[in-house]
Design an enzyme around this catalytic site. Sequence first.
Site, short mmCIF file in Angstrom:
data_model
loop_
_atom_site.label_atom_id
_atom_site.label_comp_id
_atom_site.label_asym_id
_atom_site.label_seq_id
_atom_site.Cartn_x
_atom_site.Cartn_y
_atom_site.Cartn_z
CE LYS A 1 5.40 0.12 6.75
NZ LYS A 1 6.62 -0.36 7.40
CE1 TYR B 1 0.73 0.35 4.47
CE2 TYR B 1 -0.80 -1.49 4.60
CZ TYR B 1 0.16 -0.67 5.19
OH TYR B 1 0.52 -0.88 6.50
C1 HXC Z 1 -7.24 4.11 17.38
C2 HXC Z 1 -5.19 4.34 18.45
C3 HXC Z 1 -5.02 2.92 18.46
C4 HXC Z 1 -6.06 2.12 17.90
C5 HXC Z 1 -3.28 3.85 19.36
N1 HXC Z 1 -4.09 4.84 19.00
N2 HXC Z 1 -3.82 2.65 19.05
N3 HXC Z 1 -6.29 4.93 17.91
N4 HXC Z 1 -7.13 2.75 17.37
N5 HXC Z 1 -5.98 0.79 17.89
C6 HXC Z 1 -3.88 6.26 19.23
C7 HXC Z 1 -3.92 6.58 20.71
O1 HXC Z 1 -5.23 6.69 21.18
C8 HXC Z 1 -3.15 7.90 20.78
O2 HXC Z 1 -3.96 8.97 20.37
C9 HXC Z 1 -2.11 7.72 19.69
O3 HXC Z 1 -2.59 6.67 18.81
C10 HXC Z 1 -0.77 7.33 20.24
O4 HXC Z 1 -0.94 6.15 21.03
P1 HXC Z 1 0.14 5.67 22.09
O5 HXC Z 1 -0.26 4.35 22.59
O6 HXC Z 1 0.39 6.77 23.09
O7 HXC Z 1 1.42 5.63 21.17
P2 HXC Z 1 2.76 4.86 21.33
O8 HXC Z 1 2.94 4.35 22.73
O9 HXC Z 1 3.76 5.75 20.76
O10 HXC Z 1 2.56 3.56 20.41
C11 HXC Z 1 2.63 3.63 19.03
C12 HXC Z 1 1.58 2.70 18.38
C13 HXC Z 1 1.70 1.30 18.98
C14 HXC Z 1 1.82 2.68 16.86
C15 HXC Z 1 0.19 3.24 18.65
O11 HXC Z 1 0.67 0.46 18.47
C16 HXC Z 1 3.02 0.68 18.74
O12 HXC Z 1 4.00 1.05 19.39
N6 HXC Z 1 3.14 -0.27 17.84
C17 HXC Z 1 4.43 -0.94 17.50
C18 HXC Z 1 4.21 -2.33 16.96
C19 HXC Z 1 3.33 -2.37 15.77
O13 HXC Z 1 2.39 -1.60 15.60
N7 HXC Z 1 3.59 -3.33 14.89
C20 HXC Z 1 2.79 -3.55 13.70
C21 HXC Z 1 3.49 -3.02 12.52
S1 HXC Z 1 2.73 -3.66 11.10
P3 HXC Z 1 -4.79 9.93 21.40
O14 HXC Z 1 -5.47 10.92 20.51
O15 HXC Z 1 -5.73 9.03 22.14
O16 HXC Z 1 -3.75 10.55 22.32
C22 HXC Z 1 3.03 -2.65 9.82
C23 HXC Z 1 2.68 -3.11 8.40
C24 HXC Z 1 1.55 -4.08 8.29
O17 HXC Z 1 3.51 -1.61 9.99
C25 HXC Z 1 1.35 -4.50 6.84
C26 HXC Z 1 0.31 -5.58 6.71
C27 HXC Z 1 0.13 -6.06 5.27
#
Ligand code: HXC
Length: 255
Positions: free
Chosen positions: A158, A143
Amino acid sequence: MNGQVIIVTGGTSGMGMYMAKRFLEEGAKVAITGRNMERLQQARGQITSGAKDELLLIEMDVRNVEDVERMVEQTVEAFGRIDHLVNNAAGNFISPAEKLSSNGWNSVIDIVLNGTFYCSQAVGKYWIENKIKGSILNMVATYAWNAGAGVIHSASAKAGVLAMTRTLAVEWGKQYGIRANAIAPGPIERTGGADKLFESEKAAQRTLNSVPLGRLGTPEEIAGLARFILSDEASYMNGEVVTLDGGQWLNQFPF
Ligand code: HXC
């Protein structure tokens, strides 16, 4: 890869962890990064079968420029040099575009787009200063050029990383012999992406049906491709993105 030094960001799980494992098996020295030392240590238990000195754990956040500079210093201190950088750290979650908060948007852009730039620039500066013809491998997604409904933050980031890959391939390739390439994985089992994006049975089935080969990819398949792209066998590959998705993104019409 014997003796080559490779940094893999986001190396505590999924594709990052399996790439690190494969590189170690090929004789490389690997630094993995992650935000939590406990998770890094757990990953070490899964990655290494003995050669623990060849694996460096770096607790850091790719969003923090000081952490990124320390990542370069620690790796050089431990292994004497850096040959390759794999920008694998990512953040993602599903949200309709109209409901995504600015913090949610910023958080994913910061990890994926800004983090990739900070790491690439820091390692690139080290290579330029030391006249090392290193190579960068960025993990994107199909994407990046197609649509990413439900993940507008990740798709936008990306797409930026893909533009960054091609830009660095030209800019640093021409001047310093540094290569930059990307892999666009489709749905891959045992990854954070699959766990998050396909958590319901319905979503998982829909995904499976969308892949012509009828299965998810494996992180071992990603690691094999990454090994090839970093190796001398791919020494003429520069600015390329290689898709590994079982044909998923081409599968637009039901048949
Ligand atoms: C809606 C969300 C949410 C959700 C977080 N937020 N999760 N909103 N739905 N499920 C919002 C929060 O409410 C907050 O906004 C803001 O995002 C930041 O959230 P935090 O938890 O404070 O952020 P942080 O601790 O920095 O974490 C970052 C993250 C987290 C991206 C949200 O999920 C993370 O660290 N992920 C790392 C691992 C990961 O995601 N791996 C997958 C990668 S897969 P507000 O407004 O409430 O303050 C990929 C490709 C996939 O990238 C391809 C598939 C084909």
